[in-house]
Write an enzyme that holds these catalytic residues in place. Structure first.
Site, PDB file in Angstrom:
ATOM      1  N   ARG A   1       1.356  14.835  12.752  1.00  0.00           N
ATOM      2  CA  ARG A   1       2.017  14.475  11.592  1.00  0.00           C
ATOM      3  C   ARG A   1       2.078  15.780  10.435  1.00  0.00           C
ATOM      4  O   ARG A   1       1.046  15.873   9.559  1.00  0.00           O
ATOM      5  CB  ARG A   1       1.324  13.361  10.981  1.00  0.00           C
ATOM      6  CG  ARG A   1       1.219  12.158  11.478  1.00  0.00           C
ATOM      7  CD  ARG A   1       0.458  11.032  10.888  1.00  0.00           C
ATOM      8  NE  ARG A   1       1.103  10.467   9.797  1.00  0.00           N
ATOM      9  CZ  ARG A   1       0.588   9.328   9.203  1.00  0.00           C
ATOM     10  NH1 ARG A   1      -0.546   8.798   9.455  1.00  0.00           N
ATOM     11  NH2 ARG A   1       1.179   8.940   8.194  1.00  0.00           N
TER      12      ARG A   1
ATOM     13  N   ASP B   1       5.434   0.674  11.976  1.00  0.00           N
ATOM     14  CA  ASP B   1       4.181   0.193  11.424  1.00  0.00           C
ATOM     15  C   ASP B   1       4.196  -1.361  11.820  1.00  0.00           C
ATOM     16  O   ASP B   1       3.157  -2.039  11.539  1.00  0.00           O
ATOM     17  CB  ASP B   1       4.257   0.022   9.655  1.00  0.00           C
ATOM     18  CG  ASP B   1       3.942   1.593   9.260  1.00  0.00           C
ATOM     19  OD1 ASP B   1       3.488   2.289   9.986  1.00  0.00           O
ATOM     20  OD2 ASP B   1       4.175   1.842   8.252  1.00  0.00           O
TER      21      ASP B   1
ATOM     22  N   LYS C   1       0.953  -1.408   0.005  1.00  0.00           N
ATOM     23  CA  LYS C   1       0.003   0.096  -0.062  1.00  0.00           C
ATOM     24  C   LYS C   1       0.986   1.434  -0.010  1.00  0.00           C
ATOM     25  O   LYS C   1       0.682   2.086  -0.797  1.00  0.00           O
ATOM     26  CB  LYS C   1      -0.845   0.056   1.206  1.00  0.00           C
ATOM     27  CG  LYS C   1      -1.656   1.368   1.618  1.00  0.00           C
ATOM     28  CD  LYS C   1      -2.255   1.418   3.114  1.00  0.00           C
ATOM     29  CE  LYS C   1      -1.525   1.536   4.133  1.00  0.00           C
ATOM     30  NZ  LYS C   1      -1.111   2.927   4.513  1.00  0.00           N
ATOM     31  N   ASN C   2       1.808   1.282   0.938  1.00  0.00           N
ATOM     32  CA  ASN C   2       2.643   2.593   1.119  1.00  0.00           C
ATOM     33  C   ASN C   2       3.561   2.775  -0.221  1.00  0.00           C
ATOM     34  O   ASN C   2       4.261   3.974  -0.156  1.00  0.00           O
ATOM     35  CB  ASN C   2       3.352   2.504   2.427  1.00  0.00           C
ATOM     36  CG  ASN C   2       2.469   2.550   3.475  1.00  0.00           C
ATOM     37  OD1 ASN C   2       1.330   3.026   3.404  1.00  0.00           O
ATOM     38  ND2 ASN C   2       2.847   2.351   4.739  1.00  0.00           N
TER      39      ASN C   2
ATOM     40  N   CYS D   1      -4.091  13.119  13.204  1.00  0.00           N
ATOM     41  CA  CYS D   1      -4.863  11.724  12.816  1.00  0.00           C
ATOM     42  C   CYS D   1      -4.636  10.975  14.115  1.00  0.00           C
ATOM     43  O   CYS D   1      -4.024  11.466  14.826  1.00  0.00           O
ATOM     44  CB  CYS D   1      -4.045  11.201  11.624  1.00  0.00           C
ATOM     45  SG  CYS D   1      -2.525  10.479  11.736  1.00  0.00           S
TER      46      CYS D   1
ATOM     47  N   ARG E   1      -8.188  -0.540   5.222  1.00  0.00           N
ATOM     48  CA  ARG E   1      -7.376   0.484   4.470  1.00  0.00           C
ATOM     49  C   ARG E   1      -6.221   0.006   4.031  1.00  0.00           C
ATOM     50  O   ARG E   1      -5.452   0.477   3.266  1.00  0.00           O
ATOM     51  CB  ARG E   1      -7.305   1.727   5.328  1.00  0.00           C
ATOM     52  CG  ARG E   1      -8.629   2.311   5.570  1.00  0.00           C
ATOM     53  CD  ARG E   1      -8.061   3.616   6.580  1.00  0.00           C
ATOM     54  NE  ARG E   1      -6.919   4.314   6.066  1.00  0.00           N
ATOM     55  CZ  ARG E   1      -6.315   5.050   6.846  1.00  0.00           C
ATOM     56  NH1 ARG E   1      -6.163   5.190   8.056  1.00  0.00           N
ATOM     57  NH2 ARG E   1      -5.157   5.621   6.064  1.00  0.00           N
TER      58      ARG E   1
HETATM   59  N1  EPU Z   1       6.999  14.851  10.196  1.00  0.00           N
HETATM   60  C1  EPU Z   1       7.078  16.229  10.363  1.00  0.00           C
HETATM   61  N2  EPU Z   1       6.798  17.084   9.194  1.00  0.00           N
HETATM   62  C2  EPU Z   1       6.745  16.745   8.079  1.00  0.00           C
HETATM   63  C3  EPU Z   1       6.652  15.276   7.780  1.00  0.00           C
HETATM   64  C4  EPU Z   1       6.680  14.649   8.754  1.00  0.00           C
HETATM   65  O1  EPU Z   1       7.095  16.587  11.391  1.00  0.00           O
HETATM   66  O2  EPU Z   1       6.802  17.600   7.140  1.00  0.00           O
HETATM   67  C5  EPU Z   1       7.155  14.001  11.246  1.00  0.00           C
HETATM   68  C6  EPU Z   1       5.815  13.053  11.516  1.00  0.00           C
HETATM   69  O3  EPU Z   1       4.861  13.607  12.040  1.00  0.00           O
HETATM   70  C7  EPU Z   1       6.319  11.696  12.085  1.00  0.00           C
HETATM   71  C8  EPU Z   1       7.741  11.718  11.387  1.00  0.00           C
HETATM   72  O4  EPU Z   1       8.179  12.743  10.834  1.00  0.00           O
HETATM   73  O5  EPU Z   1       6.580  12.048  13.518  1.00  0.00           O
HETATM   74  C9  EPU Z   1       7.797  10.713  10.268  1.00  0.00           C
HETATM   75  O6  EPU Z   1       6.647  10.859   9.412  1.00  0.00           O
HETATM   76  P1  EPU Z   1       6.823  10.472   7.684  1.00  0.00           P
HETATM   77  O7  EPU Z   1       6.749  11.573   7.150  1.00  0.00           O
HETATM   78  O8  EPU Z   1       7.943   9.665   7.530  1.00  0.00           O
HETATM   79  O9  EPU Z   1       5.439   9.750   7.807  1.00  0.00           O
HETATM   80  P2  EPU Z   1       4.309   9.650   6.557  1.00  0.00           P
HETATM   81  O10 EPU Z   1       5.194  10.022   5.147  1.00  0.00           O
HETATM   82  O11 EPU Z   1       3.310  10.413   6.762  1.00  0.00           O
HETATM   83  C10 EPU Z   1       4.587   6.998   6.269  1.00  0.00           C
HETATM   84  C11 EPU Z   1       3.711   5.889   6.088  1.00  0.00           C
HETATM   85  C12 EPU Z   1       3.296   5.578   7.603  1.00  0.00           C
HETATM   86  C13 EPU Z   1       4.635   5.093   8.314  1.00  0.00           C
HETATM   87  C14 EPU Z   1       5.503   6.378   8.213  1.00  0.00           C
HETATM   88  C15 EPU Z   1       6.804   5.855   9.008  1.00  0.00           C
HETATM   89  C16 EPU Z   1       2.595   6.126   3.882  1.00  0.00           C
HETATM   90  C17 EPU Z   1       1.414   6.296   3.232  1.00  0.00           C
HETATM   91  N3  EPU Z   1       2.454   6.042   5.122  1.00  0.00           N
HETATM   92  O12 EPU Z   1       4.069   7.914   6.632  1.00  0.00           O
HETATM   93  O13 EPU Z   1       2.439   4.521   7.406  1.00  0.00           O
HETATM   94  O14 EPU Z   1       4.145   4.778   9.602  1.00  0.00           O
HETATM   95  O15 EPU Z   1       5.874   6.616   6.920  1.00  0.00           O
HETATM   96  O16 EPU Z   1       7.298   4.883   8.305  1.00  0.00           O
HETATM   97  O17 EPU Z   1       3.585   5.829   3.252  1.00  0.00           O
HETATM   98  C18 EPU Z   1       0.634   2.931   7.817  1.00  0.00           C
HETATM   99  O18 EPU Z   1       1.037   2.147   6.930  1.00  0.00           O
HETATM  100  O19 EPU Z   1      -0.141   2.365   8.856  1.00  0.00           O
HETATM  101  C19 EPU Z   1       1.201   4.072   8.227  1.00  0.00           C
HETATM  102  C20 EPU Z   1       1.032   4.973   9.066  1.00  0.00           C
END
Ligand code: EPU
Length: 418
Positions: A122, A306, A22-23, A117, A398
Site C-alpha cells: 500500500r 472489502d 467508516k471509509n 500493512c 476498527r
Molecule cells: N496504490 C498504489 N499507490 C498509491 C495508492 C494506492 O500503488 O499511491 C495501490 C494500493 O497498494 C492498492 C490499490 O492501489 O493495491 C488500491 O488502493 P487504494 O488507494 O484504493 O486503497 P486505500 O485508499 O488505501 C481504501 C479503503 C480500503 C479499501 C480500498 C480499496 C479507506 C480508509 N480504506 O483504501 O478499506 O480496501 O480503498 O477499495 O477508505 C477496509 O475497510 O477494510 C479497507 C482496507
C-alpha cells in the site's frame, strides 16, 4: 485482549440498523481541516479508526466536540500545527488523508509515512505525485512526507496510474483550495468519494464528475462550515447480508443504500438468496444451502475487495466450487489458513483462491489478521459446529460498530470474553 466466543448453528432473523460508513467518515473528518469554520458530521460510527482520526485532528490543534448521538463537530481554526506524528499514523493508514487538506490550506505539512500493512504494501506514491503536479515540493525524509508550497497549490491535470480511493480523496480535497482548475483522470469512483464531494460542495467547493473516472474541481480562495450526514456503510451492510445467507436466515438491513451494493447483491442472488429492497432497506431470505459463487475483486462499481473475505466464508459452506481472484491487494488471503482450521477447503495459488464447499465447519480457536478477515471468521463461526473463539478482535472493532450487539439482536449466540 478481547476475543469473541461464538456458538454456531443459529439462524439469523430480524432487523439490523446499519451505521455510517467508516471509509466515508475518515476523509470527511480530514476535509474539516479545509476551513476555519465549524464542520458538523452526523451518523459517525463509533469505531477505533474514527477515534484515531479524531485524536489526530485534536493533535493538529482542531477543537472537537463529540455528542452521544453519533455527531462530531470540528473547528480547525488558525492554530493548526501541520504535523501528523508516527504514533498516530502507524495506528491507521488513513491518517495520510490529512496531507492534501493541510498543504492546500497552510502551505506545508509533515505526515508520517504509513508503514506496510497486513493486506499489502500500500504505497502512497500517487498521492505524492499528484501534489507535486500541483506545484508542491514533496520530500520523504526520516519517515515523514514533507510537502511545501510557496503561495497556493496550482490546479493541474492529474492522471492516476490506478484508481486509488485514498489518492483520489487526498487530491480532491487539495484541489478545492488550489488556484484554478484541477482534473483528476482515472479517478476512483467509490461511493465514499461521492460522499466526500457532497460535503465539499456543501462547504462551497465547485466539483463535477464525482462518481465517474474524471473529476473536475475549480479551486476556491476559501471554504466554509456546514453540516453533513455520513453515508451508510455498504460493507457493513454486505457483511450482515452474507451472515443471513450463510445461516439460511431472514434479515432486513435498515438505514442503508441498496443502490451502492449492486455487485454484492448480484452475487448473493447467484448464491440463491431472495432479495427485496426499498429506498433505505434490504431484506435477504435464504431457504437452502448457498451455491458457490465465483468473482474477481475490482474497483467500484465492480465487486469490492472489502467483501472478498466474507464471500470466501460463504463459499466455504456452499454447494460446489467457487473461484475468487483478488486484484486490488497482493496479500489479502490471510483468512484462508484460519478458515481452513475450521474445516474449510480452500487452496490458494497466487491471487486466486479455489474454495470447495463443505457441508459443515467445526469450531476451533482462530486468529483475526485484519478487519475484513476477522469478519469472515465470525461468519464462519456462526455456522460452525461447536464454540469458536476468535482472537485479536481489535481488528473488528476498527470497522464494525457494536458487532456482537448487532449479531446478538439477530439471534446469534456471541459474546465478548477476555
Ligand atoms: N496504490 C498504489 N499507490 C498509491 C495508492 C494506492 O500503488 O499511491 C495501490 C494500493 O497498494 C492498492 C490499490 O492501489 O493495491 C488500491 O488502493 P487504494 O488507494 O484504493 O486503497 P486505500 O485508499 O488505501 C481504501 C479503503 C480500503 C479499501 C480500498 C480499496 C479507506 C480508509 N480504506 O483504501 O478499506 O480496501 O480503498 O477499495 O477508505 C477496509 O475497510 O477494510 C479497507 C482496507
Amino acid at each position: 485482549m478481547d476475543k469473541l466466543l461464538i456458538a454456531g448453528g443459529q439462524r439469523l432473523s430480524g432487523d439490523v440498523r446499519i451505521s455510517g460508513s467508516k471509509n466515508a467518515a475518515l476523509p470527511l473528518l480530514a476535509a474539516s481541516l479545509l476551513t476555519e469554520e465549524r464542520v458538523v458530521l452526523t451518523n459517525i460510527p463509533q469505531l477505533h479508526d474514527i477515534t484515531t482520526m479524531v485524536q489526530l485532528l485534536g493533535r493538529l490543534g482542531a477543537d472537537i466536540l463529540i455528542d452521544e448521538r453519533c455527531s462530531v463537530e470540528v473547528k480547525a481554526g488558525t492554530q493548526i500545527t501541520a504535523l501528523a506524528p508516527y504514533e498516530l499514523v502507524k495506528k491507521m493508514r488513513a491518517s495520510i488523508l490529512v496531507l492534501g487538506p493541510l498543504v492546500a490550506r497552510f502551505g506545508e505539512a509533515r505526515v508520517s509515512l504509513p508503514g506496510g500493512c497486513a493486506i499489502g504494501s500500500r504505497p502512497v506514491d500517487q498521492h505524492i505525485r499528484g501534489l507535486q503536479a500541483m506545484g508542491a515540493d514533496v520530500q520523504v525524509e526520516n519517515g515523514y512526507v514533507h510537502a511545501r508550497v510557496t503561495g497556493r497549490l496550482q490546479g493541474a491535470r492529474i492522471m492516476f496510474e490506478m484508481p486509488t480511493v485514498g489518492g483520489t480523496e487526498n487530491l480532491l480535497m487539495a484541489a478545492c483550495l488550489a488556484d484554478g482548475e484541477t482534473v483528476l483522470e482515472n479517478a476512483a469512483r467509490e461511493p465514499e468519494i461521492v460522499d466526500l464531494a457532497l460535503l465539499l460542495k456543501r462547504m462551497g467547493a465547485l466539483i463535477e464528475g464525482a462518481g465517474t473516472d474524471c473529476i473536475r474541481v475549480q479551486g476556491m480562495k476559501s471554504l466554509h462550515g456546514c453540516q453533513h450526514r455520513v453515508v451508510a456503510d455498504r460493507i457493513e451492510t454486505g457483511s450482515y447480508l452474507v451472515a443471513a445467507a450463510m445461516t439460511r436466515g431472514d434479515i432486513t438491513c435498515r438505514d442503508t443504500r441498496p443502490d451502492l451494493l449492486d455487485a454484492v447483491l448480484l452475487k448473493l442472488k447467484d448464491a440463491g438468496a431472495e432479495i427485496t429492497t426499498g429506498e433505505d432497506w434490504i431484506r435477504l431470505r435464504m431457504e437452502d444451502r448457498p451455491q458457490a459463487v465465483s468473482f474477481r475483486t475490482q474497483p467500484y462499481p465492480a465487486f469490492p475487495t472489502d467483501m472478498q473475505a466474507q464471500f470466501m466464508a460463504l463459499n466455504a459452506v456452499a454447494q460446489g466450487t467457487g473461484t475468487i481472484i483478488e486484484t486490488i491487494f497482493e496479500n489479502r488471503f490471510m483468512h484462508v489458513q484460519e478458515l481452513n482450521r475450521l474445516g474449510a477447503q480452500i487452496a490458494v495459488d497466487g491471487h486466486t483462491a479455489v474454495v470447495t464447499g463443505v457441508p459443515t465447519l467445526q469450531a476451533a480457536p482462530v486468529m483475526a489478521t485484519d478487519l475484513r478477515a476477522s469478519m469472515s471468521l465470525v461468519l464462519a463461526a456462526l455456522v460452525a459446529e461447536g464454540e469458536t473463539l476468535v482472537d485479536r478482535i481489535y481488528h473488528i472493532d476498527r470497522g464494525y460498530e457494536c458487532v456482537e450487539e448487532k449479531l446478538r439482536q439477530l439471534g446469534a449466540r456471541i459474546r465478548r470474553v477476555q
